[in-house]
Design a protein around this motif. Structure first.
Motif, PDB file in Angstrom:
ATOM      1  N   ILE A 109     -20.681 -21.660  16.118  1.00 25.09           N
ATOM      2  CA  ILE A 109     -19.873 -21.763  17.332  1.00 25.09           C
ATOM      3  C   ILE A 109     -20.597 -21.033  18.455  1.00 25.09           C
ATOM      4  CG2 ILE A 109     -17.641 -21.260  18.384  1.00 25.09           C
ATOM      5  CD1 ILE A 109     -16.464 -21.282  15.557  1.00 25.09           C
ATOM      6  N   PRO A 110     -21.163 -21.749  19.428  1.00 25.66           N
ATOM      7  CA  PRO A 110     -21.956 -21.100  20.476  1.00 25.66           C
ATOM      8  C   PRO A 110     -21.202 -20.041  21.266  1.00 25.66           C
ATOM      9  CG  PRO A 110     -22.336 -23.478  20.474  1.00 25.66           C
ATOM     10  CD  PRO A 110     -21.193 -23.227  19.544  1.00 25.66           C
ATOM     11  N   ASP A 111     -19.899 -20.240  21.494  1.00 29.26           N
ATOM     12  CA  ASP A 111     -19.132 -19.315  22.329  1.00 29.26           C
ATOM     13  C   ASP A 111     -18.280 -18.357  21.497  1.00 29.26           C
ATOM     14  OD1 ASP A 111     -17.460 -21.232  21.354  1.00 29.26           O
ATOM     15  OD2 ASP A 111     -16.346 -21.549  23.219  1.00 29.26           O
ATOM     16  N   HIS A 112     -18.756 -17.985  20.321  1.00 34.81           N
ATOM     17  CA  HIS A 112     -17.896 -17.203  19.436  1.00 34.81           C
ATOM     18  C   HIS A 112     -17.641 -15.779  19.932  1.00 34.81           C
ATOM     19  CE1 HIS A 112     -21.952 -16.301  17.700  1.00 34.81           C
ATOM     20  NE2 HIS A 112     -21.450 -15.091  17.607  1.00 34.81           N
ATOM     21  N   SER A 113     -18.469 -15.271  20.843  1.00 32.20           N
ATOM     22  CA  SER A 113     -18.196 -13.940  21.400  1.00 32.20           C
ATOM     23  C   SER A 113     -16.840 -13.917  22.101  1.00 32.20           C
ATOM     24  CB  SER A 113     -19.301 -13.533  22.371  1.00 32.20           C
ATOM     25  OG  SER A 113     -20.518 -13.305  21.685  1.00 32.20           O
ATOM     26  N   ALA A 114     -16.525 -14.995  22.817  1.00 36.92           N
ATOM     27  CA  ALA A 114     -15.231 -15.082  23.484  1.00 36.92           C
ATOM     28  C   ALA A 114     -14.089 -15.111  22.477  1.00 36.92           C
ATOM     29  CB  ALA A 114     -15.187 -16.325  24.375  1.00 36.92           C
ATOM     30  N   LEU A 115     -14.326 -15.742  21.334  1.00 33.89           N
ATOM     31  CA  LEU A 115     -13.306 -15.766  20.286  1.00 33.89           C
ATOM     32  C   LEU A 115     -13.014 -14.358  19.782  1.00 33.89           C
ATOM     33  CD1 LEU A 115     -14.110 -18.791  17.924  1.00 33.89           C
ATOM     34  CD2 LEU A 115     -12.249 -18.578  19.559  1.00 33.89           C
ATOM     35  N   LEU A 116     -14.070 -13.588  19.546  1.00 35.57           N
ATOM     36  CA  LEU A 116     -13.887 -12.232  19.025  1.00 35.57           C
ATOM     37  C   LEU A 116     -13.065 -11.385  19.992  1.00 35.57           C
ATOM     38  CD1 LEU A 116     -17.480 -11.575  17.620  1.00 35.57           C
ATOM     39  CD2 LEU A 116     -15.395 -11.997  16.300  1.00 35.57           C
ATOM     40  N   VAL A 117     -13.360 -11.505  21.265  1.00 35.15           N
ATOM     41  CA  VAL A 117     -12.607 -10.753  22.266  1.00 35.15           C
ATOM     42  C   VAL A 117     -11.144 -11.202  22.278  1.00 35.15           C
ATOM     43  CG1 VAL A 117     -12.350 -10.311  24.736  1.00 35.15           C
ATOM     44  CG2 VAL A 117     -14.629 -10.276  23.683  1.00 35.15           C
ATOM     45  N   ARG A 118     -10.934 -12.502  22.188  1.00 35.54           N
ATOM     46  CA  ARG A 118      -9.553 -13.010  22.198  1.00 35.54           C
ATOM     47  C   ARG A 118      -8.786 -12.508  20.985  1.00 35.54           C
ATOM     48  NH1 ARG A 118      -7.311 -17.757  20.175  1.00 35.54           N
ATOM     49  NH2 ARG A 118      -9.265 -18.928  20.079  1.00 35.54           N
ATOM     50  N   TRP A 119      -9.420 -12.528  19.810  1.00 33.87           N
ATOM     51  CA  TRP A 119      -8.740 -12.041  18.608  1.00 33.87           C
ATOM     52  C   TRP A 119      -8.385 -10.565  18.754  1.00 33.87           C
ATOM     53  CZ3 TRP A 119     -12.780 -14.427  14.737  1.00 33.87           C
ATOM     54  CH2 TRP A 119     -12.657 -15.823  14.773  1.00 33.87           C
ATOM     55  N   ALA A 120      -9.321  -9.781  19.296  1.00 32.06           N
ATOM     56  CA  ALA A 120      -9.065  -8.357  19.465  1.00 32.06           C
ATOM     57  C   ALA A 120      -7.877  -8.125  20.386  1.00 32.06           C
ATOM     58  CB  ALA A 120     -10.311  -7.665  20.015  1.00 32.06           C
ATOM     59  N   GLN A 121      -7.706  -9.001  21.367  1.00 27.18           N
ATOM     60  CA  GLN A 121      -6.585  -8.871  22.297  1.00 27.18           C
ATOM     61  C   GLN A 121      -5.270  -9.333  21.671  1.00 27.18           C
ATOM     62  OE1 GLN A 121      -8.152 -11.272  25.476  1.00 27.18           O
ATOM     63  NE2 GLN A 121      -9.219  -9.567  26.459  1.00 27.18           N
ATOM     64  N   GLN A 122      -5.332 -10.288  20.763  1.00 28.20           N
ATOM     65  CA  GLN A 122      -4.123 -10.861  20.185  1.00 28.20           C
ATOM     66  C   GLN A 122      -3.609 -10.074  18.983  1.00 28.20           C
ATOM     67  OE1 GLN A 122      -5.660 -14.826  19.430  1.00 28.20           O
ATOM     68  NE2 GLN A 122      -4.594 -15.657  21.224  1.00 28.20           N
ATOM     69  N   LEU A 123      -4.504  -9.414  18.258  1.00 24.84           N
ATOM     70  CA  LEU A 123      -4.101  -8.698  17.054  1.00 24.84           C
ATOM     71  C   LEU A 123      -3.414  -7.387  17.399  1.00 24.84           C
ATOM     72  CD1 LEU A 123      -7.342  -9.329  14.993  1.00 24.84           C
ATOM     73  CD2 LEU A 123      -5.050 -10.109  14.327  1.00 24.84           C
ATOM     74  N   ALA A 124      -2.525  -6.961  16.517  1.00 20.40           N
ATOM     75  CA  ALA A 124      -1.807  -5.708  16.719  1.00 20.40           C
ATOM     76  C   ALA A 124      -2.732  -4.517  16.477  1.00 20.40           C
ATOM     77  CB  ALA A 124      -0.602  -5.639  15.787  1.00 20.40           C
ATOM     78  N   ALA A 125      -2.377  -3.376  17.044  1.00 18.87           N
ATOM     79  CA  ALA A 125      -3.146  -2.159  16.821  1.00 18.87           C
ATOM     80  C   ALA A 125      -3.218  -1.851  15.330  1.00 18.87           C
ATOM     81  CB  ALA A 125      -2.513  -0.996  17.579  1.00 18.87           C
ATOM     82  N   GLY A 126      -4.397  -1.447  14.882  1.00 18.23           N
ATOM     83  CA  GLY A 126      -4.606  -1.147  13.469  1.00 18.23           C
ATOM     84  C   GLY A 126      -5.147  -2.310  12.669  1.00 18.23           C
ATOM     85  N   SER A 127      -5.137  -3.515  13.244  1.00 19.34           N
ATOM     86  CA  SER A 127      -5.654  -4.690  12.541  1.00 19.34           C
ATOM     87  C   SER A 127      -7.178  -4.635  12.456  1.00 19.34           C
ATOM     88  CB  SER A 127      -5.217  -5.967  13.258  1.00 19.34           C
ATOM     89  OG  SER A 127      -3.814  -6.049  13.338  1.00 19.34           O
ATOM     90  N   TRP A 128      -7.723  -5.423  11.529  1.00 13.03           N
ATOM     91  CA  TRP A 128      -9.159  -5.420  11.262  1.00 13.03           C
ATOM     92  C   TRP A 128      -9.769  -6.792  11.520  1.00 13.03           C
ATOM     93  CZ3 TRP A 128     -11.718  -0.982   9.445  1.00 13.03           C
ATOM     94  CH2 TRP A 128     -10.883   0.083   9.079  1.00 13.03           C
ATOM     95  N   ILE A 129     -10.966  -6.791  12.086  1.00  9.43           N
ATOM     96  CA  ILE A 129     -11.788  -7.991  12.220  1.00  9.43           C
ATOM     97  C   ILE A 129     -13.093  -7.721  11.484  1.00  9.43           C
ATOM     98  CG2 ILE A 129     -13.016  -9.534  13.792  1.00  9.43           C
ATOM     99  CD1 ILE A 129     -11.028  -8.673  15.990  1.00  9.43           C
ATOM    100  N   ALA A 130     -13.460  -8.597  10.563  1.00 12.29           N
ATOM    101  CA  ALA A 130     -14.695  -8.408   9.786  1.00 12.29           C
ATOM    102  C   ALA A 130     -15.476  -9.715   9.801  1.00 12.29           C
ATOM    103  CB  ALA A 130     -14.363  -7.999   8.353  1.00 12.29           C
ATOM    104  N   ILE A 131     -16.684  -9.672  10.356  1.00 13.87           N
ATOM    105  CA  ILE A 131     -17.498 -10.885  10.418  1.00 13.87           C
ATOM    106  C   ILE A 131     -18.898 -10.613   9.890  1.00 13.87           C
ATOM    107  CG2 ILE A 131     -16.215 -11.647  12.457  1.00 13.87           C
ATOM    108  CD1 ILE A 131     -18.934 -11.201  14.014  1.00 13.87           C
ATOM    109  N   GLN A 132     -19.505 -11.649   9.355  1.00 12.99           N
ATOM    110  CA  GLN A 132     -20.911 -11.627   8.959  1.00 12.99           C
ATOM    111  C   GLN A 132     -21.531 -12.929   9.411  1.00 12.99           C
ATOM    112  OE1 GLN A 132     -24.093 -13.201   7.115  1.00 12.99           O
ATOM    113  NE2 GLN A 132     -22.364 -13.521   5.711  1.00 12.99           N
ATOM    114  N   VAL A 133     -22.687 -12.841  10.070  1.00 10.42           N
ATOM    115  CA  VAL A 133     -23.405 -14.037  10.502  1.00 10.42           C
ATOM    116  C   VAL A 133     -24.870 -13.897  10.117  1.00 10.42           C
ATOM    117  CG1 VAL A 133     -21.876 -14.678  12.404  1.00 10.42           C
ATOM    118  CG2 VAL A 133     -23.719 -13.040  12.820  1.00 10.42           C
ATOM    119  N   PRO A 134     -25.529 -15.004   9.793  1.00 12.18           N
ATOM    120  CA  PRO A 134     -26.968 -14.930   9.546  1.00 12.18           C
ATOM    121  C   PRO A 134     -27.711 -14.513  10.806  1.00 12.18           C
ATOM    122  CG  PRO A 134     -26.043 -17.003   8.751  1.00 12.18           C
ATOM    123  CD  PRO A 134     -24.993 -16.348   9.587  1.00 12.18           C
TER     124      PRO A 134
END
Length: 260
Positions: A109-134
Motif C-alpha cells: 500500500i503506497p500510502d500506508h503511512s497515512a493509514l498508520l496515523v489514522r489508526w493511531a487517531q482512531q484507537l483508544a489510549a493504551g491500544s497497540w499497533i504492531a507492524i512488520q514490513v520487508p
C-alpha cells in the motif's frame, strides 16, 4: 508445491516457507505487552496460520482477521478463524479494538503511512499497533527482477510493473511518524539469513510474494519464460554452497506503537 496462477495469492506457495516467514511475526508480537485485550485485529492475515497463534495467546479476545485475497481468507476460515475479505485501507477499528497487527502487508500500500496515523487517531489510549514490513526492496533478488522487467522483451507486458524502490520507510521514519501521532514507539530492523535448499530456492521464495505483480501481467508461457531468464540472475547473487544450502539475507522493519 503448487505454482500460483493469475494474480491470485496461492496459500500453498506462500506456506512453502511457513516456518521462516513466521519468525518475524513472533519477534514482532514479543514486543506487544497487552495483557488482556478485548479485540485483536490481524490485517493481512494470509492463510491464518499465524493469526491462529493470537487466539492461543489471548484466548479471551475476539480475533478479527482481514485479507484482500479470497483464496487466503478461505484458507484462514478453514482454520476456524473469523476472517473476511476486505481492503486494509477500508478498515476502521471497532471501539473495543486493543491490538492491531499487520505483518508483511503494508508494503503493498503506497500510502500506508497515512493509514498508520489514522489508526493511531482512531484507537483508544493504551491500544497497540504492531507492524512488520520487508525492507529488502534494494536486495539483489529485487534488483534482478527490476533489471529483467526493463529489458526490451518485457517492456510491453510489464510496462506498469509496480515493484519499485522506496515503498517502505526505515525504522526511524516510522518512529517519527507515530511519535508525532501521539504514540510511544519501539522500532527496529533485523536482517534474517534464511537457509534455503532446493534447485531454485530464492526463485521459489519470491514467487510466493514479490513476483505476484509480474505473474498477474503475463500469460502462462510468458511466465515460464520470465522465470527461466531470472534463474541465472538469482544464481549469480545467491550461489549455492557445496553442501547444497543457499543463504538468503532478508531485511525486515518492525514497529510497535502504543497510543498514549
Amino acid at each position: 508445491m503448487t505454482v500460483q496462477t493469475g494474480g491470485m495469492w496461492n496459500p500453498d506457495v506462500y506456506l512453502a516457507f511457513a516456518d521462516q516467514r513466521g519468525r518475524p511475526f513472533y519477534d514482532l508480537l514479543a514486543r506487544v505487552n497487552a495483557d488482556a485485550p478485548r479485540r485483536v485485529t490481524d490485517l493481512g492475515c494470509g492463510p491464518g496460520n499465524l493469526t491462529a497463534t493470537l487466539a492461543a495467546r489471548w484466548p479471551n479476545a475476539v480475533i478479527e482477521a482481514w485479507d484482500s485475497s479470497p483464496e487466503m481468507v478461505a484458507a484462514a476460515q478453514e482454520r476456524g478463524l473469523d476472517a473476511r475479505v476486505g481492503d486494509v485501507r477500508d478498515w476502521s477499528p471497532a471501539p473495543d479494538t486493543d491490538v492491531v497487527v499487520s505483518n508483511a502487508t503494508l508494503q503493498w500500500i503506497p500510502d500506508h503511512s497515512a493509514l498508520l496515523v489514522r489508526w493511531a487517531q482512531q484507537l483508544a489510549a493504551g491500544s497497540w499497533i504492531a507492524i512488520q514490513v520487508p525492507g529488502n526492496f534494494d536486495a539483489p533478488s529485487h534488483r534482478a527482477v527490476r533489471e529483467l522487467a526493463r529489458r526490451e522483451r518485457w517492456a510491453e507486458p510489464l510496462r506498469d510493473f509496480p515493484f519499485r524502490e522506496g515503498q517502505v520507510d526505515g525504522p526511524a521514519g516510522y518512529a517519527g511518524l507515530l511519535t508525532d501521532a501521539g504514540c510511544a514507539v519501539d522500532a527496529w530492523e533485523t536482517t534474517y539469513i534464511h537457509e534455503l535448499t532446493g534447485e531454485n530456492p530464492v526463485l521459489d521464495w519470491i514467487t510466493g510474494t514479490a513476483l505476484r505483480p509480474v505473474r498477474s501481467r503475463l500469460s502462462d508461457p510468458e511466465w515460464d519464460e520470465f522465470r527461466a531468464e531470472l534463474i541465472p540472475l538469482l544464481d549469480e547473487s545467491y550461489p549455492r554452497r557445496s553442501d547444497g544450502r543457499t543463504f538468503f539475507p532478508f531485511r525486515r522493519i518492525f514497529v510497535v506503537a502504543q497510543v498514549r
